[in-house]
Scaffold this active site. Structure first.
Site, PDB file in Angstrom:
ATOM      1  N   GLU A  74      -3.057  -8.999   3.979  1.00  0.00           N
ATOM      2  CA  GLU A  74      -3.164  -9.887   5.140  1.00  0.00           C
ATOM      3  C   GLU A  74      -4.625 -10.142   5.705  1.00  0.00           C
ATOM      4  O   GLU A  74      -4.920 -10.877   6.755  1.00  0.00           O
ATOM      5  CB  GLU A  74      -2.804  -8.857   6.187  1.00  0.00           C
ATOM      6  CG  GLU A  74      -3.721  -7.379   6.462  1.00  0.00           C
ATOM      7  CD  GLU A  74      -3.371  -6.429   5.297  1.00  0.00           C
ATOM      8  OE1 GLU A  74      -4.065  -5.169   5.542  1.00  0.00           O
ATOM      9  OE2 GLU A  74      -2.338  -6.465   4.547  1.00  0.00           O
ATOM     10  N   HIS A 128      -4.044  -5.129   0.056  1.00  0.00           N
ATOM     11  CA  HIS A 128      -3.726  -5.795   1.456  1.00  0.00           C
ATOM     12  C   HIS A 128      -4.054  -7.338   1.474  1.00  0.00           C
ATOM     13  O   HIS A 128      -5.016  -7.439   1.662  1.00  0.00           O
ATOM     14  CB  HIS A 128      -4.657  -4.949   2.449  1.00  0.00           C
ATOM     15  CG  HIS A 128      -4.244  -3.613   2.709  1.00  0.00           C
ATOM     16  ND1 HIS A 128      -3.607  -3.256   3.979  1.00  0.00           N
ATOM     17  CD2 HIS A 128      -4.473  -2.555   2.333  1.00  0.00           C
ATOM     18  CE1 HIS A 128      -3.425  -1.945   4.127  1.00  0.00           C
ATOM     19  NE2 HIS A 128      -4.026  -1.494   2.766  1.00  0.00           N
ATOM     20  N   CYS A 158       1.056  -1.259   0.047  1.00  0.00           N
ATOM     21  CA  CYS A 158       0.214  -0.079   0.128  1.00  0.00           C
ATOM     22  C   CYS A 158       0.855   1.280  -0.008  1.00  0.00           C
ATOM     23  O   CYS A 158       1.491   1.540  -1.158  1.00  0.00           O
ATOM     24  CB  CYS A 158      -1.059   0.020   1.328  1.00  0.00           C
ATOM     25  SG  CYS A 158      -2.285   1.064   1.034  1.00  0.00           S
TER      26      CYS A 158
END
Length: 349
Positions: free
Chosen positions: A329, A327, A245
């Site tokens: 995660e 992202h 990001c």
């Protein structure tokens, strides 16, 4: 209590305030996720923003401490069509409204969030103010003009070096506003993790002799961080570098690339991204208002956004440098792209 959202274009939405009843100013954005409101609230990348949830009912499974992405709420305000006052979930510890009160964040419900979202899509993100008072035009303009998110990263980064012990590779993280699940993903892979403040010098990072340097996500415009860009320049070629990001954008700028602001950004957990190396499409979680518009020399695109064709990943042709815009995660959202952390680990010395 009645409250209003006033946008910088003069549009007014009237609704009901909840949470902490105090005026707030920020950049008004929207998130398309159907779940994950707790992770959204505590994601440091949202610092300075008033977040509108497009899903109509928010708060139905409550709040629990385990799923937070940082120690406190980071948004400036929270807008929903309807908040749930009677959550039902075995992990629920308290209600959304109580959580906002504890963190001194105002909420607004009962407005037409579809109309607001369409306005932001058509006109782009705008500054806005949630207020309980009757404000004149001059007062509104003054409050909006005084708002700046220039120092957002400084506000959310760690103030001191933090370590998590592990028996595997040593990952040095430059914290521009990191989400905790990113740290958890490295720890899950056995890594020792050292988290540095965003303004830590390149010498401080190199002194711990990491196997991998990670540039984290975070809020704001990457061009507001010239010192960090210079720091990254000093790290290139000395250790493998990966990023997510804002870290991806800073990496591009440090090597001569260009970034630009998107009209209304990508925020949600349903964004399709194509991995060009594996020829596969993944549904990703995203939260960014800026994007890498032009790659640095010696880089190639690894991922593209299938909605608008923007760059979602890049790697250096010869050096161990790799980063993604989305992202991986997976909190909140799908787990399709967690494989990116395994790719990161392949770059470790």
């Amino acid at each position: 209590m009645k409250a209003k959202l006033i946008l910088e274009n003069g549009t007014i939405f009237e609704g009901t305030a909840f949470g902490y009843l105090e005026e707030s100013v920020g950049e008004v954005v929207f998130n398309t996720g159907m779940t994950g409101y707790q992770e959204v609230l505590t994601d440091p990348s949202y610092y300075g923003q008033i977040v509108t949830m497009t899903y109509p009912l928010i708060g139905n499974y409550g709040i629990n401490i385990e799923d937070t992405e940082s120690k406190s709420i980071k948004v400036k305000g929270f807008i929903v069509r309807e908040k749930c006052s009677s959550p039902s979930n075995f992990r629920c510890e308290f209600q959304l409204e109580d959580y906002l009160k504890q963190n001194k964040i105002i909420g607004l419900e009962g407005i037409d969030t579809r109309a607001l979202t369409k306005m932001l899509r058509n006109n782009g993100t705008m500054k806005g103010i949630i207020t309980l008072e009757e404000l004149g035009l001059e007062d509104v303009q003054e409050k909006l003009q005084s708002f700046s998110n220039e120092y957002a990263v400084k506000s959310v980064s760690t103030g001191a070096v933090k370590q998590v012990e592990g028996a595997g590779k040593h990952v040095a993280i430059l914290d521009f506003g990191i989400k905790q699940n990113i740290v958890r993903n490295f720890v899950k892979r056995g890594c020792k993790v050292s988290v540095f403040p965003y303004d830590a010098s390149s010498d401080e990072v190199l002194d711990v002799n990491p196997d991998l340097i990670f540039l984290s996500n975070g809020p704001g415009n990457p061009e507001d961080l010239p010192e960090s860009i210079e720091n990254i320049k000093n790290l290139i070629g000395k250790k493998p570098i990966v990023g997510i990001c804002l870290g991806h954008q800073l990496l591009a700028l440090s090597l001569g690339g260009k970034t630009s602001k998107l009209k209304f950004g990508h925020r949600g957990s349903n964004h399709p991204v194509k991995d060009l190396e594996e020829n596969r499409v993944h549904i990703t979680s995203q939260n960014h208002g800026y994007v890498v518009e032009q790659l640095p020399e010696e880089f190639e695109v690894t991922h593209v956004n299938l909605n608008d064709g923007t760059i979602e990943g890049m790697k250096h042709k010869t050096l161990p440098i790799y980063s993604v815009q989305f992202h991986p995660e997976a909190c909140p959202g799908p787990k399709d792209s967690e494989y990116i952390f395994d790719k990161f680990m392949k770059y470790a010395l």
